[in-house]
Scaffold this motif. Structure first.
Motif, PDB file in Angstrom:
ATOM      1  N   GLY A  30       0.808  -1.208   0.000  1.00 15.55           N
ATOM      2  CA  GLY A  30       0.000   0.000   0.000  1.00 15.55           C
ATOM      3  C   GLY A  30       0.845   1.265   0.000  1.00 15.55           C
ATOM      4  N   PRO A  31       0.182   2.425  -0.099  1.00 13.20           N
ATOM      5  CA  PRO A  31       0.904   3.697  -0.189  1.00 13.20           C
ATOM      6  C   PRO A  31       1.733   4.025   1.050  1.00 13.20           C
ATOM      7  CG  PRO A  31      -1.454   4.062   0.030  1.00 13.20           C
ATOM      8  CD  PRO A  31      -1.256   2.599  -0.156  1.00 13.20           C
ATOM      9  N   ASP A  32       1.369   3.452   2.194  1.00 11.44           N
ATOM     10  CA  ASP A  32       2.131   3.691   3.425  1.00 11.44           C
ATOM     11  C   ASP A  32       3.211   2.633   3.649  1.00 11.44           C
ATOM     12  OD1 ASP A  32       0.553   1.526   4.015  1.00 11.44           O
ATOM     13  OD2 ASP A  32      -0.311   2.371   5.842  1.00 11.44           O
ATOM     14  N   GLY A  33       3.381   1.723   2.668  1.00  7.72           N
ATOM     15  CA  GLY A  33       4.383   0.669   2.770  1.00  7.72           C
ATOM     16  C   GLY A  33       3.892  -0.592   3.445  1.00  7.72           C
ATOM     17  N   ALA A  34       2.663  -0.577   3.951  1.00  9.50           N
ATOM     18  CA  ALA A  34       2.108  -1.751   4.622  1.00  9.50           C
ATOM     19  C   ALA A  34       1.555  -2.739   3.589  1.00  9.50           C
ATOM     20  CB  ALA A  34       1.000  -1.336   5.587  1.00  9.50           C
ATOM     21  N   GLN A  36      -1.013  -5.356   1.883  1.00  5.90           N
ATOM     22  CA  GLN A  36      -2.460  -5.519   1.785  1.00  5.90           C
ATOM     23  C   GLN A  36      -2.685  -6.862   1.111  1.00  5.90           C
ATOM     24  OE1 GLN A  36      -4.594  -4.986  -1.321  1.00  5.90           O
ATOM     25  NE2 GLN A  36      -6.514  -5.085  -0.221  1.00  5.90           N
ATOM     26  N   GLN A  58      -8.574  -0.728  -3.626  1.00  3.60           N
ATOM     27  CA  GLN A  58      -7.239  -0.405  -3.114  1.00  3.60           C
ATOM     28  C   GLN A  58      -6.162  -1.236  -3.798  1.00  3.60           C
ATOM     29  OE1 GLN A  58      -6.356   2.090  -0.871  1.00  3.60           O
ATOM     30  NE2 GLN A  58      -4.313   1.550  -1.585  1.00  3.60           N
ATOM     31  N   ASN A  62      -2.803   0.128  -5.434  1.00 11.48           N
ATOM     32  CA  ASN A  62      -1.486  -0.340  -4.992  1.00 11.48           C
ATOM     33  C   ASN A  62      -0.638  -0.780  -6.174  1.00 11.48           C
ATOM     34  OD1 ASN A  62      -2.393   0.052  -2.370  1.00 11.48           O
ATOM     35  ND2 ASN A  62      -2.554  -2.128  -1.892  1.00 11.48           N
TER      36      ASN A  62
END
Length: 137
Positions: A30-34, A36, A58, A62
């Motif tokens: 994801g955009p925050d590096g987490a 998904q 999402q 991604n």
């Protein structure tokens, strides 16, 4: 040439999972590096693992930012046997007339059309080229 490379990456002992009705758990970043992760219906054409997404999800966003994926397919008859594929999205194409998602509905729920299509949904086919695999069982 890619067809040969992909076929060599998938071990013969686990290629049956690619033709099964098992779900593929697909992980993206994801955009925050987490990470998904969610299960999807999938197909295999001998070169690519294919799955459907709507462009409002999402996972689609991604993949626009980072095309790297990992997916795991667990054998329904033996949950200790699985195939993990790490790869990159080689291409995302429109699912013209929802033909691909309809073929997945036929495969997974024995219905000729995907029953949950919503007005305004824009479906695409994500084509993942396997780069590495891990298998167990």
């Amino acid at each position: 040439m890619r067809r040969v490379v992909a076929a060599m990456i998938i071990p013969a002992s686990h290629v049956d999972l690619l033709d099964s009705k098992a779900l593929a758990n697909v992980a993206t970043i994801g955009p925050d590096g987490a990470p998904q992760n969610n299960p999807v219906w999938f197909g295999w054409d001998g070169t690519y693992v294919l799955f459907s997404q709507t462009t409002g999800r999402q996972k689609y966003r991604n993949l626009q930012a980072d095309p790297h994926v990992a997916l795991a397919i667990v054998d329904a008859a033996n949950p200790y046997r699985y195939l993990e594929i790490r790869g990159v999205v080689a291409e995302i194409v429109d699912d013209e007339g929802n033909a691909f998602i309809d073929s997945m509905a036929q495969k997974y729920i024995d219905q000729p059309q995907y029953p949950w299509h919503q007005p305004g949904d824009h479906r695409v086919i994500v084509k993942v080229l396997p780069g590495a695999t891990t298998q167990m069982g």
